[in-house]
Design a protein around this motif. Structure first.
Motif, PDB file in Angstrom:
ATOM      1  N   SER A 143       3.236   2.211   3.153  1.00 13.69           N
ATOM      2  CA  SER A 143       4.092   3.396   3.304  1.00 13.69           C
ATOM      3  C   SER A 143       3.226   4.629   3.493  1.00 13.69           C
ATOM      4  O   SER A 143       2.335   4.890   2.679  1.00 13.69           O
ATOM      5  CB  SER A 143       4.929   3.620   2.031  1.00 13.69           C
ATOM      6  OG  SER A 143       5.786   2.547   1.791  1.00 13.69           O
ATOM      7  N   LEU A 144       3.519   5.391   4.508  1.00 17.91           N
ATOM      8  CA  LEU A 144       2.870   6.691   4.722  1.00 17.91           C
ATOM      9  C   LEU A 144       3.933   7.770   4.598  1.00 17.91           C
ATOM     10  O   LEU A 144       5.133   7.488   4.735  1.00 17.91           O
ATOM     11  CB  LEU A 144       2.236   6.747   6.120  1.00 17.91           C
ATOM     12  CG  LEU A 144       1.098   5.756   6.358  1.00 17.91           C
ATOM     13  CD1 LEU A 144       0.724   5.724   7.840  1.00 17.91           C
ATOM     14  CD2 LEU A 144      -0.136   6.131   5.517  1.00 17.91           C
ATOM     15  N   GLY A 146       2.923  10.758  -3.116  1.00 20.79           N
ATOM     16  CA  GLY A 146       3.694  10.719  -4.344  1.00 20.79           C
ATOM     17  C   GLY A 146       5.135  10.380  -4.077  1.00 20.79           C
ATOM     18  O   GLY A 146       5.658  10.788  -3.044  1.00 20.79           O
ATOM     19  N   PRO A 147       5.785   9.646  -4.984  1.00 21.72           N
ATOM     20  CA  PRO A 147       5.227   9.027  -6.176  1.00 21.72           C
ATOM     21  C   PRO A 147       3.996   8.176  -5.840  1.00 21.72           C
ATOM     22  O   PRO A 147       3.949   7.538  -4.783  1.00 21.72           O
ATOM     23  CB  PRO A 147       6.356   8.144  -6.706  1.00 21.72           C
ATOM     24  CG  PRO A 147       7.602   8.754  -6.157  1.00 21.72           C
ATOM     25  CD  PRO A 147       7.213   9.344  -4.853  1.00 21.72           C
ATOM     26  N   ILE A 154       1.940   7.239   0.298  1.00 18.61           N
ATOM     27  CA  ILE A 154       2.656   8.501   0.399  1.00 18.61           C
ATOM     28  C   ILE A 154       2.020   9.461  -0.602  1.00 18.61           C
ATOM     29  O   ILE A 154       1.369   9.027  -1.556  1.00 18.61           O
ATOM     30  CB  ILE A 154       4.161   8.319   0.124  1.00 18.61           C
ATOM     31  CG1 ILE A 154       4.408   7.664  -1.253  1.00 18.61           C
ATOM     32  CG2 ILE A 154       4.787   7.423   1.191  1.00 18.61           C
ATOM     33  CD1 ILE A 154       5.858   7.623  -1.663  1.00 18.61           C
ATOM     34  N   PHE A 160       0.862  -1.191   0.000  1.00 21.91           N
ATOM     35  CA  PHE A 160       0.000   0.000   0.000  1.00 21.91           C
ATOM     36  C   PHE A 160       0.895   1.237   0.000  1.00 21.91           C
ATOM     37  O   PHE A 160       1.517   1.556   1.005  1.00 21.91           O
ATOM     38  CB  PHE A 160      -0.923  -0.013   1.228  1.00 21.91           C
ATOM     39  CG  PHE A 160      -2.221  -0.750   0.987  1.00 21.91           C
ATOM     40  CD1 PHE A 160      -2.217  -2.110   0.698  1.00 21.91           C
ATOM     41  CD2 PHE A 160      -3.448  -0.089   1.025  1.00 21.91           C
ATOM     42  CE1 PHE A 160      -3.410  -2.796   0.451  1.00 21.91           C
ATOM     43  CE2 PHE A 160      -4.644  -0.756   0.791  1.00 21.91           C
ATOM     44  CZ  PHE A 160      -4.625  -2.123   0.502  1.00 21.91           C
ATOM     45  N   LEU A 161       0.943   1.899  -1.124  1.00 24.59           N
ATOM     46  CA  LEU A 161       1.798   3.087  -1.289  1.00 24.59           C
ATOM     47  C   LEU A 161       0.941   4.319  -1.029  1.00 24.59           C
ATOM     48  O   LEU A 161       0.335   4.863  -1.938  1.00 24.59           O
ATOM     49  CB  LEU A 161       2.377   3.105  -2.710  1.00 24.59           C
ATOM     50  CG  LEU A 161       3.373   4.237  -3.004  1.00 24.59           C
ATOM     51  CD1 LEU A 161       4.714   3.959  -2.322  1.00 24.59           C
ATOM     52  CD2 LEU A 161       3.585   4.389  -4.513  1.00 24.59           C
TER      53      LEU A 161
END
Lengths: 387, 387, 387, 387
Positions: free
Chosen positions: D329-330, D14-15, D12, D9-10
């Protein structure tokens, strides 16, 4: 053209054929560039980059084309009004000169005929005459992509040292790195400029500065304004595997894979392969009765062969015909060689049979374009590659 | 071999080079095979399949190799103890005969020398003699992948009809479909067997039965046990775009793309391209002073050329040397041609320069293996392709 | 639906989400299936397959759907007219029974309510009564994909042995392999049937038979006709890393990668992960006040949870709404459960947050479809997964 | 962490997640950037870029990170010693100020608390006071990625105009373009800076300057040295679909695909989707009893939500735990918010169920990290998204 079938023959001197392995490595989700997985990737790559540059020092990575890395080399080491010594060896050398001018540098530009590399004797002469120490850097294009001429960088360094001049040596190795033996440390290069899309077998979009200790020292006092290109925050971030701004993650995935391929094959083997293919290409050109742009045997490029046509033939028409009929891209003549020259790239991810297919296409194309040739080029190359 | 650089030359007569476009289309998440997106995909493909088979009738898709589609052709139309007429035209014909035997059929196997296709005269003769009506089907391999010989399917159908025999015509078009003109309906073929990995330019794993009305009627009374291969539940499910068991979704993604490529190029252009490349390959073989397995001019395959070496030379050694030295795969001699023959595939996603690279590799390989040849093959092919 | 953004939630019980690593591995040129590179690949895979099946014996690979591997299990071990003992545990068990009938076998089909697994007591009873030895094989679906009920295979084997019956044990592990602990050798299974598109995380198109020594012996006398499915030529070819017909090369690339992923994670960890997710899914279903199809605690599937709606609600409408509104695919009720049941797949490449997203979608969908629920499912699952 | 299974789970800001369609489009051989196929691609893209920027004017494409496009905006429009008005709205605003200083500009930096956007009243005040006309440009970050605060660009322009000040308006739209309604022309922005890796759903490595007529005029007299960033040769080359240096071809393949996706969904729908997800995320944060960094209702970002923890809790530890335990990622707190803030990105290729999975992960992570929360966030978001 009739509908293209099969693989396009990309025989320009870069961007080169990206290996499937590398495309696959890049075809992956982008990760957090501030997280531990990225950190590991970056530290690995920063370590792996040294050998291909021939350096134990740092290599700075830019999300940028090769031109950006040129700009970086200049703005990190020089101050407004500084003089650089440069050489009119071809189109890219001329562009570099233009860039230096735009950035506020003075260029002492040694004329040339675009058929020879940098003359180390002239370097020594010029620097010996620079008693005032105006010249801060010598700019050399290692392999002129526009002409297929390779300058002798080690001898340029010797020439600089022979007269005890303190100038930096800045080298464009864009189309030589990973193709032609290159030794940043051993040759005393201060900044090596390179790009992703040639011998490193990646798509364009990433470029490099290998930086000597002396160049780092010079950067402390360099007065040209800089922010994006500034080595310092990058080198600082790199120590922990990070970058001061968002790095080109997917190109880095590809770089790790392409470096693995180069090292698996072995750099000496990679260089020998390029030299062998270049020799076969030149042999074909000569067998056709055509001239290679490069005139000195010791300066022939191992990555690209530029072929000179006589004035009554338009090289661009030959290229267009070959693209249309055989689905092969060749390099155009650039700058003052436009229309007179076509260039055969034989660099990167490449092999004997692809070279022979490419030379076959050139031979047929020349004949179809009614350039008078002796149709023996492929045959001669076959003999050479069979040996 | 030294470390391979560049693209492998895959010159076997299948699996063929999968175009990047097709690989990319397949490189996608598998979707629900019972949902609306799949339904749309399947209905599209089922409609698009007709033209390449030359049929307006149904085409059954199997998650299976080509051999599976052979088995399907037999078990859907025949009953235990039925006789089929078959011809010893090559390795795959022999395998098909073996399969028929394993499934409980009787094979009337007409001998052959593996250098000729099916003789329509013999077909007529055999069927005329079958007054008892024992023969239920005639099995023909359209393009013998092992020999490079193409049988004249239309004439076989005429021969059957000329004697008023009711036998079905079952045709293996595995290495001809999408390469050589093929007309399921017009030629009166009852079952056409095809696979994904040749002219359809896909990875292996999917195969096909194009089915005539007469074959469908025969299937109603066919007594061989079947479940996986049974046409009926598949045809029933296909009406709504579904399959009775999990279909090979990702191969279907690729199939949609490869059919688009074939139709974009145009089937007549595709066939002409294959014929032209085959002519160039044969010209090269003859220029080398070697023999092509196929002896009849009108039976030369457009997708593969089998080259016969004299007894003192081991064709497998030549192939091994070429693989090792030039990173090119050639087809081995199969069955009774093992060691005597190597085969050059020139089918699927393919073009002039790749063919010339391939022929260059064969020429150098033959010389290096000390097979006495006249080194003029590449030159002759160049002339032909330039015309 | 509004235009779908983000990733589709594929929560059917297979095909499952193919990991990017696996898709990338498959996205590569097909190689010569008779050459040394393929040989190495095949030998590697044949060795790697053992642990996931829990066997040291051979595993036969088919280019086919799972149904094909069922057919293979039957035709390799049985003769026309043989009786097999089978159990009406769900839709796939019923399909297997139908297949056996089509192939000429007699099926002693033990009735069931589709909410329980195979009763080992009934197995013992049935076999004890088979004094004539008519029953040649016991067919068990390990994990019924249509119901979410897992049969206790080890206890079935004990039941067979307890009465000294010589019957073979044929097990469908299609939706359990790589998800639920499975031990071909230890449990005395004779043929294990599996497919690529579930726990092995591959696209559909490849299936497997793990084969015991006893099954191999049975195959020597098995009278059902067979050719494509015949183990013998495959096992013979496999010894050298080859196959008697063209193997599904690109799926094999993927299989090597997916096996590496399973072993990297560790099979016990993989099984525990599936069990944990299944427990969370069931907890959610119960918190909503809905019934799980499976009624025995020890028979709950770790890979799929089937949810039973009361008669006044149409499960397909719920699924359609969820697909349309939340871009999530759920499994339909199959056979006699059509319209009454929807199924949540939680198998393969999967994690906590995806499960919670999926359960959130189900909860919202049920509410929007006006199925009366207590909206506490997600919360309960959250608690469980946090622990 | 235990071995990660399923998709990362991305989350952030961005990217962002690159859609499979886009990755696939990029996974293609690089083509000749001087040939006709490239020309067509480039002309298509240059035309397609306008709508997402809300401009009919030119958009300059750089092979560079977003920071490079900032630098381009400054060096193309300003001269050494020029003053720019900027606002301390967050980390990226602060970095931009630092860059301006490095390049030799004077920055009038209006202090801020990082919880508010630019105050148009202050803009008017500052410019009214600039009677000497020292201020040449106003620099605004549209959406502060570090704080989740969106400045009201249209009102800033009104403020500038209200006092008749001639200053240029330079806007960083890096994390708003393609997420939040943006109107370069209508709002009178002179240079809009954007990057590939946020709402455009591409990997990092490409950035943009949309350029107004007024900015173009300013560039004629702008004295900062420039070469790589110089708009003029790029705009000149672009007229024919070419670039003065090697463009990032594979990112351009992806850009064409991602623009198609945005326009297929519809920009208003894209913006509404982002706003809806942001509202759900904020609702969850408040339900947990935590504070959102942004304090003004009209300034909430639609692409990222920054969550403020009280001083006794370390936001980085929460993020590390969530990465380790739930593979999500946060975004970290940046600059003076380091350790105090974590950021949830909800932009780009994204949907309801992924957001709910992400919020579930944050909720569990906060609990596991013993941050006292009311565990109602997911429930509240569920309600909101179901509506």
């Amino acid at each position: 053209m009739s509908y293209p079938s099969g693989r396009h023959f990309l025989q320009i001197p870069g961007p080169t054929n990206v290996p499937d392995r590398v495309l696959r490595a890049m075809d992956a989700p982008t990760i957090d560039h501030r997280g531990p997985a990225f950190q590991t990737l970056a530290l690995d790559i920063l370590e792996l980059l040294g050998p291909v540059f021939g350096t134990k020092g740092p290599v700075v990575i830019y999300p940028a084309s090769g031109s950006g890395a040129w700009e970086a080399a200049l703005v990190n080491t020089l101050s407004p009004g500084d003089t650089v010594l440069a050489f009119d060896t071809g189109h890219f050398a001329a562009l570099w000169r233009e860039m230096a001018g735009k950035l506020g540098l003075v260029v002492d530009f040694v004329p040339g005929d675009w058929r020879h590399g940098v003359d180390p004797g002239v370097v020594a002469e010029k620097l010996a005459a620079d008693t005032a120490g105006a010249i801060k850097a010598v700019c050399v294009v290692h392999n002129e992509t526009s002409t297929g001429v390779t300058s002798r960088v080690a001898e340029v360094r010797e020439a600089i040292d022979s007269v005890g001049h303190p100038g930096l040596l800045l080298v464009d190795a864009i189309s030589s790195l990973g193709c032609i033996d290159y030794r940043h440390d051993e040759w005393g290069v201060d900044v090596t400029v390179a790009g992703s899309q040639k011998g490193l077998m990646l798509p364009p979009g990433m470029s490099f500065n290998a930086v000597s200790e002396k160049a780092l020292q010079a950067s402390a006092g360099a007065g040209l304004p800089k922010s994006y290109w500034d080595w310092r925050p990058i080198l600082k971030g790199n120590r922990n595997g990070f970058f001061p701004y968002t790095p080109p993650t997917n190109l880095l995935y590809g770089l790790k894979e392409s470096l693995a391929m180069l090292y698996d094959e072995g750099l000496p083997q990679v260089f020998a392969r390029h030299a062998r293919h270049a020799a076969a290409a030149r042999a074909a050109v000569r067998a056709w009765g055509l001239a290679v742009v490069c005139v000195e045997e010791r300066e022939h490029s191992a990555s690209v062969t530029a072929v000179l046509l006589s004035e009554e033939h338009d090289a661009d028409k030959v290229r267009d015909l070959i693209l249309d009929r055989f689905d092969m891209s060749l390099g155009a003549g650039l700058g003052k060689l436009a229309g007179r020259v076509f260039r055969i790239g034989h660099l990167g991810h490449f092999n004997d049979l692809t070279l022979l297919g490419a030379l076959a296409g050139v031979q047929m194309g020349l004949q179809l374009a009614e350039v008078p040739i002796h149709p023996a080029g492929v045959e001669v190359a076959l003999e050479l590659l069979r040996a």
